[in-house]
Write a protein that holds these residues in place. Sequence first.
Motif, PDB file in Angstrom:
ATOM      1  N   PRO A 172       6.224   1.648   6.487  1.00  0.00           N
ATOM      2  CA  PRO A 172       6.956   2.563   5.593  1.00  0.00           C
ATOM      3  C   PRO A 172       6.343   3.960   5.602  1.00  0.00           C
ATOM      4  O   PRO A 172       5.172   4.132   5.990  1.00  0.00           O
ATOM      5  CB  PRO A 172       6.835   1.896   4.221  1.00  0.00           C
ATOM      6  CG  PRO A 172       5.694   0.953   4.323  1.00  0.00           C
ATOM      7  CD  PRO A 172       5.667   0.499   5.744  1.00  0.00           C
ATOM      8  N   PRO A 173       7.085   4.978   5.185  1.00  0.00           N
ATOM      9  CA  PRO A 173       6.581   6.351   5.234  1.00  0.00           C
ATOM     10  C   PRO A 173       5.336   6.545   4.382  1.00  0.00           C
ATOM     11  O   PRO A 173       5.113   5.839   3.391  1.00  0.00           O
ATOM     12  CB  PRO A 173       7.756   7.188   4.714  1.00  0.00           C
ATOM     13  CG  PRO A 173       8.659   6.229   4.022  1.00  0.00           C
ATOM     14  CD  PRO A 173       8.471   4.908   4.676  1.00  0.00           C
ATOM     15  N   ALA A 174       4.533   7.534   4.771  1.00  0.00           N
ATOM     16  CA  ALA A 174       3.234   7.746   4.130  1.00  0.00           C
ATOM     17  C   ALA A 174       3.354   8.044   2.646  1.00  0.00           C
ATOM     18  O   ALA A 174       2.494   7.639   1.853  1.00  0.00           O
ATOM     19  CB  ALA A 174       2.495   8.877   4.840  1.00  0.00           C
ATOM     20  N   ASP A 175       4.415   8.741   2.240  1.00  0.00           N
ATOM     21  CA  ASP A 175       4.503   9.123   0.826  1.00  0.00           C
ATOM     22  C   ASP A 175       4.798   7.946  -0.100  1.00  0.00           C
ATOM     23  O   ASP A 175       4.708   8.070  -1.324  1.00  0.00           O
ATOM     24  CB  ASP A 175       5.538  10.232   0.628  1.00  0.00           C
ATOM     25  CG  ASP A 175       6.947   9.844   1.071  1.00  0.00           C
ATOM     26  OD1 ASP A 175       7.145   8.676   1.475  1.00  0.00           O
ATOM     27  OD2 ASP A 175       7.848  10.706   1.032  1.00  0.00           O
ATOM     28  N   THR A 176       5.120   6.785   0.479  1.00  0.00           N
ATOM     29  CA  THR A 176       5.349   5.593  -0.342  1.00  0.00           C
ATOM     30  C   THR A 176       4.093   4.729  -0.481  1.00  0.00           C
ATOM     31  O   THR A 176       4.073   3.793  -1.283  1.00  0.00           O
ATOM     32  CB  THR A 176       6.471   4.720   0.250  1.00  0.00           C
ATOM     33  OG1 THR A 176       6.049   4.176   1.521  1.00  0.00           O
ATOM     34  CG2 THR A 176       7.749   5.514   0.448  1.00  0.00           C
ATOM     35  N   VAL A 177       3.057   5.030   0.315  1.00  0.00           N
ATOM     36  CA  VAL A 177       1.872   4.156   0.356  1.00  0.00           C
ATOM     37  C   VAL A 177       1.166   4.041  -0.994  1.00  0.00           C
ATOM     38  O   VAL A 177       0.841   2.922  -1.430  1.00  0.00           O
ATOM     39  CB  VAL A 177       0.907   4.626   1.466  1.00  0.00           C
ATOM     40  CG1 VAL A 177      -0.461   3.938   1.328  1.00  0.00           C
ATOM     41  CG2 VAL A 177       1.501   4.336   2.830  1.00  0.00           C
ATOM     42  N   PRO A 178       0.865   5.147  -1.708  1.00  0.00           N
ATOM     43  CA  PRO A 178       0.164   4.990  -2.994  1.00  0.00           C
ATOM     44  C   PRO A 178       0.896   4.084  -3.978  1.00  0.00           C
ATOM     45  O   PRO A 178       0.266   3.248  -4.642  1.00  0.00           O
ATOM     46  CB  PRO A 178       0.065   6.426  -3.516  1.00  0.00           C
ATOM     47  CG  PRO A 178       0.084   7.276  -2.279  1.00  0.00           C
ATOM     48  CD  PRO A 178       1.043   6.577  -1.358  1.00  0.00           C
ATOM     49  N   ALA A 179       2.209   4.201  -4.049  1.00  0.00           N
ATOM     50  CA  ALA A 179       2.969   3.351  -4.976  1.00  0.00           C
ATOM     51  C   ALA A 179       2.950   1.894  -4.523  1.00  0.00           C
ATOM     52  O   ALA A 179       2.835   0.981  -5.355  1.00  0.00           O
ATOM     53  CB  ALA A 179       4.410   3.856  -5.085  1.00  0.00           C
ATOM     54  N   TYR A 180       3.047   1.685  -3.224  1.00  0.00           N
ATOM     55  CA  TYR A 180       2.977   0.305  -2.718  1.00  0.00           C
ATOM     56  C   TYR A 180       1.605  -0.314  -3.008  1.00  0.00           C
ATOM     57  O   TYR A 180       1.511  -1.495  -3.354  1.00  0.00           O
ATOM     58  CB  TYR A 180       3.242   0.277  -1.212  1.00  0.00           C
ATOM     59  CG  TYR A 180       4.703   0.146  -0.840  1.00  0.00           C
ATOM     60  CD1 TYR A 180       5.481  -0.900  -1.330  1.00  0.00           C
ATOM     61  CD2 TYR A 180       5.312   1.053   0.026  1.00  0.00           C
ATOM     62  CE1 TYR A 180       6.820  -1.040  -0.978  1.00  0.00           C
ATOM     63  CE2 TYR A 180       6.648   0.923   0.381  1.00  0.00           C
ATOM     64  CZ  TYR A 180       7.399  -0.117  -0.126  1.00  0.00           C
ATOM     65  OH  TYR A 180       8.718  -0.260   0.223  1.00  0.00           O
ATOM     66  N   LEU A 181       0.540   0.465  -2.855  1.00  0.00           N
ATOM     67  CA  LEU A 181      -0.798  -0.057  -3.152  1.00  0.00           C
ATOM     68  C   LEU A 181      -0.995  -0.269  -4.649  1.00  0.00           C
ATOM     69  O   LEU A 181      -1.683  -1.214  -5.059  1.00  0.00           O
ATOM     70  CB  LEU A 181      -1.866   0.869  -2.579  1.00  0.00           C
ATOM     71  CG  LEU A 181      -2.437   0.479  -1.218  1.00  0.00           C
ATOM     72  CD1 LEU A 181      -3.241  -0.812  -1.318  1.00  0.00           C
ATOM     73  CD2 LEU A 181      -1.348   0.334  -0.171  1.00  0.00           C
ATOM     74  N   ASP A 182      -0.406   0.590  -5.482  1.00  0.00           N
ATOM     75  CA  ASP A 182      -0.411   0.340  -6.930  1.00  0.00           C
ATOM     76  C   ASP A 182       0.166  -1.038  -7.223  1.00  0.00           C
ATOM     77  O   ASP A 182      -0.390  -1.819  -8.003  1.00  0.00           O
ATOM     78  CB  ASP A 182       0.441   1.388  -7.663  1.00  0.00           C
ATOM     79  CG  ASP A 182      -0.308   2.678  -7.929  1.00  0.00           C
ATOM     80  OD1 ASP A 182      -1.557   2.653  -7.931  1.00  0.00           O
ATOM     81  OD2 ASP A 182       0.355   3.710  -8.150  1.00  0.00           O
ATOM     82  N   ASP A 183       1.290  -1.304  -6.595  1.00  0.00           N
ATOM     83  CA  ASP A 183       1.990  -2.577  -6.795  1.00  0.00           C
ATOM     84  C   ASP A 183       1.163  -3.749  -6.285  1.00  0.00           C
ATOM     85  O   ASP A 183       1.042  -4.790  -6.957  1.00  0.00           O
ATOM     86  CB  ASP A 183       3.343  -2.502  -6.072  1.00  0.00           C
ATOM     87  CG  ASP A 183       4.083  -3.824  -6.068  1.00  0.00           C
ATOM     88  OD1 ASP A 183       4.502  -4.284  -7.150  1.00  0.00           O
ATOM     89  OD2 ASP A 183       4.234  -4.401  -4.978  1.00  0.00           O
ATOM     90  N   LEU A 184       0.558  -3.605  -5.105  1.00  0.00           N
ATOM     91  CA  LEU A 184      -0.229  -4.700  -4.531  1.00  0.00           C
ATOM     92  C   LEU A 184      -1.453  -4.999  -5.396  1.00  0.00           C
ATOM     93  O   LEU A 184      -1.793  -6.169  -5.643  1.00  0.00           O
ATOM     94  CB  LEU A 184      -0.645  -4.337  -3.106  1.00  0.00           C
ATOM     95  CG  LEU A 184      -1.390  -5.425  -2.336  1.00  0.00           C
ATOM     96  CD1 LEU A 184      -0.973  -5.411  -0.864  1.00  0.00           C
ATOM     97  CD2 LEU A 184      -2.902  -5.231  -2.417  1.00  0.00           C
ATOM     98  N   ILE A 185      -2.137  -3.948  -5.858  1.00  0.00           N
ATOM     99  CA  ILE A 185      -3.332  -4.150  -6.687  1.00  0.00           C
ATOM    100  C   ILE A 185      -2.949  -4.774  -8.024  1.00  0.00           C
ATOM    101  O   ILE A 185      -3.675  -5.646  -8.540  1.00  0.00           O
ATOM    102  CB  ILE A 185      -4.080  -2.811  -6.858  1.00  0.00           C
ATOM    103  CG1 ILE A 185      -4.711  -2.404  -5.517  1.00  0.00           C
ATOM    104  CG2 ILE A 185      -5.139  -2.905  -7.953  1.00  0.00           C
ATOM    105  CD1 ILE A 185      -5.257  -1.002  -5.488  1.00  0.00           C
ATOM    106  N   ALA A 186      -1.814  -4.356  -8.587  1.00  0.00           N
ATOM    107  CA  ALA A 186      -1.353  -4.974  -9.835  1.00  0.00           C
ATOM    108  C   ALA A 186      -1.080  -6.459  -9.624  1.00  0.00           C
ATOM    109  O   ALA A 186      -1.410  -7.298 -10.480  1.00  0.00           O
ATOM    110  CB  ALA A 186      -0.101  -4.261 -10.334  1.00  0.00           C
TER     111      ALA A 186
END
Length: 433
Positions: A172-186
């Motif tokens: 997925p595009p780079a600008d979505t990575v922080p939100a995806y990692l937020d979700d994974l860590i949660a």
Amino acid sequence: MAHWERVVVPPDFAGITRAERQGGSYLRYHPDRLADVANDLEAEVLEHAAEVSTALARLGGRLRADPLPILYSTLIRSESISSSWIEGIRETPRAVAIAQIDHDTASHAAGQIVRNVTAMREAIDLLGSGAWAHEHVTRIHQDLLPWHRPGYRSGQVWVGGSHQLNAEYAAPPADTVPAYLDDLIAYANRSGDLPVVQAAVIHAQFETIHPFDDGNGRVGRALVHGVLARSGLVDGGVVPLSTALRNDERGYVDALTAYRYDGADRKPALSRYVAHFLAALEIATSTAERFVDAATAVHTKWRAAVAGVRTDSSLHRAVDLVVENPVISARFLADELAVSAVSAQTLVKQLVAAGIVKPATGQYRRSAVYQADDILALLAFGSEAGARSPAPLLGRAPAVRSTLVHRCGAPTTQGKCRNRVPEPGLRCWRHPG
């Protein structure tokens, strides 16, 4: 909802490849956020997850009951060697051991594997207790690739091929990575899934997001061990999961590909992927059981070899050091144990006499280094073993072994004199005759 996005790439007239100069399009994947979906699995996969959990708990109990340093250090290093192998970074256990004591002469690949060992240890320390955070994940990556810019990627990444236009997979595009990692860590911090299922989901989601420019596979497999350690299933070592995955790399890639479903077909896709992950974890657990048997035999053999020496002596500390560093030199012993060069040379002679190390062979035969074949054999087994590979027979003591400590032996009223002497046949200062 999970979906594939078609991305148009205009022609790059200064491009290196024909595909770049022609332009075209490629598909990149947007996975579901874990907060928005349930991890429903088919019944037989759930049953398998329970069985693997039981086997892991049994192994974990065994590791906790007898927490030998030889188990923890060799399991982590063999897992790191295999995890690097999957990424095409390949070296022998001995070359990796050389890199641990002499970075200047180490190959580039061996140096990378040593950093992977550090990252694996860091993952277990950081993720093995308490809540996960972004800085934990990025720190593990920095341990692995310290020359990379800290933080998540800022551009498009892909797997396979020389360009996203001919890639096997585009993340997925780079600008979505922080939100995806937020979700994974949660999810890592709040999920009620079985730990083996949680580990499988975290690994697949992390590899799908591909949050870094490089090192994603090695970090993603380290996360698995963090999950298993935090759950208490395996907290005295690691299972050689990467070895099982390495022995079926195509199946591993196909399983990750199956996880990347389109639309709402999560259950069959997730079940297929988790089934493969559990099969690999089951093989890894069985391999670990055989590994523990072999490592325990080495521990027993080595302790018997130095049984006549005080437990607080430098020799016992040297043996512990060899467990962590199966290739040593006298200079290395002197530096690590804070002893003189003469004492270090004496320790090397004692280790050789005990059958713990021997002069290095092959390309290192002209170097003043010594290798512990028992540990190197353990590392090779842990990083290469298949489902049915027998563990090496390492518990046999040498048929003839030199005495490590020589005593005076002169008759006294209390029996034979126990004072130490440098060589057999000599008398101590009390009995010069």
